[in-house]
Scaffold this motif. Structure first.
Motif, PDB file in Angstrom:
ATOM      1  N   LEU A   1       5.636  -4.738  -6.281  1.00  0.00           N
ATOM      2  CA  LEU A   1       6.356  -4.285  -5.095  1.00  0.00           C
ATOM      3  C   LEU A   1       6.216  -2.774  -4.914  1.00  0.00           C
ATOM      4  CD1 LEU A   1       8.256  -4.952  -2.749  1.00  0.00           C
ATOM      5  CD2 LEU A   1      10.190  -4.647  -4.328  1.00  0.00           C
ATOM      6  N   ALA A   2       6.364  -2.043  -6.022  1.00  0.00           N
ATOM      7  CA  ALA A   2       6.242  -0.585  -5.968  1.00  0.00           C
ATOM      8  C   ALA A   2       4.838  -0.161  -5.547  1.00  0.00           C
ATOM      9  CB  ALA A   2       6.588   0.011  -7.334  1.00  0.00           C
ATOM     10  N   ARG A   3       3.839  -0.870  -6.071  1.00  0.00           N
ATOM     11  CA  ARG A   3       2.457  -0.558  -5.713  1.00  0.00           C
ATOM     12  C   ARG A   3       2.223  -0.765  -4.218  1.00  0.00           C
ATOM     13  NH1 ARG A   3      -2.129  -4.409  -8.038  1.00  0.00           N
ATOM     14  NH2 ARG A   3      -1.118  -5.745  -6.475  1.00  0.00           N
ATOM     15  N   GLY A   4       2.801  -1.838  -3.669  1.00  0.00           N
ATOM     16  CA  GLY A   4       2.642  -2.112  -2.249  1.00  0.00           C
ATOM     17  C   GLY A   4       3.295  -1.051  -1.379  1.00  0.00           C
ATOM     18  N   VAL A   5       4.498  -0.646  -1.765  1.00  0.00           N
ATOM     19  CA  VAL A   5       5.225   0.370  -0.988  1.00  0.00           C
ATOM     20  C   VAL A   5       4.497   1.705  -1.039  1.00  0.00           C
ATOM     21  CG1 VAL A   5       7.365   1.702  -0.828  1.00  0.00           C
ATOM     22  CG2 VAL A   5       7.452  -0.765  -1.282  1.00  0.00           C
ATOM     23  N   VAL A   6       4.103   2.115  -2.246  1.00  0.00           N
ATOM     24  CA  VAL A   6       3.390   3.392  -2.409  1.00  0.00           C
ATOM     25  C   VAL A   6       2.073   3.369  -1.638  1.00  0.00           C
ATOM     26  CG1 VAL A   6       2.207   4.894  -4.068  1.00  0.00           C
ATOM     27  CG2 VAL A   6       4.453   3.939  -4.627  1.00  0.00           C
TER      28      VAL A   6
END
Length: 305
Positions: free
Chosen positions: A5-10
């Motif tokens: 999820l963090a990778r997608g947002v970043v």
């Protein structure tokens, strides 16, 4: 999960920072028409395939019973094994290649010839082997003994798979170069022939009549070849004729050995010697380019996988 999820947002924030765009909705009737012109017939073809095959299976269950369906299922399964294995792998390479080369007729022609030859080269001898060795195999493998009545049906389904090797390549080509409506017409033709011929033969001759009908319908694959050749003038004799001739030599060889029955050792000898005969005639017909083409296409398949 949190890391994904963090990778997608970043990633989203970074892309927007590098190349910002105005977020909103847009609509283009021209783009929609273009997509539907190809996508709609393509999806309808899937529905037609269900009507042609799956719905027919339900009807046949009422005519020939579950035992007959079992025999047909066994014959169809084995006859389609080489087709599914080789076709699925080659299609991963062929479809995008055909699509990419559709504006370069000469390169497209060569690509079609190599792909079709490779499929026929691999599929035809396996189908010949299945057809000629099946009567012996069902005798020596205890769990296959019950399938002896299905051997005749296997012959017809192998014949169908040989034609399908060519026709499926043609429909794949037509779809790849944007002529999906021609594929749609072919599917309508095969749907009509299936519902016209199969039930009648099923009533008169049972499950073997169904298999015979499948073999008859497979001859209509000639129409697919004619359609494709009008668009891409590939060399059919070189692509299909040479593997067919080598397979015929293999069939004759195995036919002469038909009375030499035995266990697994005899069958292994037939398979090995048959492979040598087939490769010999294939090399005789194609020459050194055979090894080069096989190596090239095999490399492409490995890259896709």
């Amino acid at each position: 999960t949190w890391a994904v999820l963090a990778r997608g947002v970043v990633g989203l924030v970074a892309m927007y920072a590098v190349s910002p765009w105005k977020i909103g909705f847009s609509y283009s009737s021209a783009v929609l028409k273009k997509l539907l012109r190809f996508g709609l017939p393509y999806q309808i073809n899937t529905v037609i395939a269900v009507l042609k095959d799956d719905l027919m299976t339900i009807v046949l269950g009422k005519i020939i019973g579950t035992t007959g369906l079992g025999y047909l299922g066994w014959a169809k399964k084995w006859a389609e094994q080489p087709l599914r294995f080789f076709m699925d792998n080659v299609s991963k390479v062929a479809f995008p290649a055909f699509s990419r080369l559709q504006d370069d007729k000469e390169k497209l022609k060569k690509s079609v010839e190599k792909t079709l030859f490779f499929l026929c080269f691999l599929t035809f001898p396996v189908l010949v082997g299945f057809s000629t060795l099946a009567p012996q195999m069902v005798k020596i493998i205890p769990r296959y003994l019950k399938w002896q009545p299905a051997v005749l049906a296997l012959y017809f389904y192998c014949f169908n798979s040989a034609w399908a090797t060519v026709s499926t390549s043609m429909t794949n080509l037509l779809n790849a170069i944007g002529h999906v409506k021609k594929t749609f017409k072919l599917m309508i033709m095969w749907l009509g022939l299936t519902w016209l011929i199969i039930p009648i033969l099923a009533v008169k001759f049972g499950y073997n009549g169904v298999a015979f009908g499948v073999g008859i319908i497979s001859l209509s694959s000639v129409v697919a070849v004619i359609m494709a050749k009008k668009l891409v003038n590939f060399a059919l004799l070189d692509s299909v004729g040479k593997p067919l001739f080598a397979s015929f030599a293999l069939a004759l060889f195995l036919y002469f050995l038909r009375f030499w029955e035995g266990g697994y050792l005899i069958i292994s000898f037939k398979v090995l010697s048959g492979a040598i005969i087939y490769l010999f005639f294939s090399y005789l017909l194609k020459g050194r380019i055979l090894l080069k083409d096989i190596s090239l296409i095999w490399h492409e398949i490995k890259q896709k996988n």
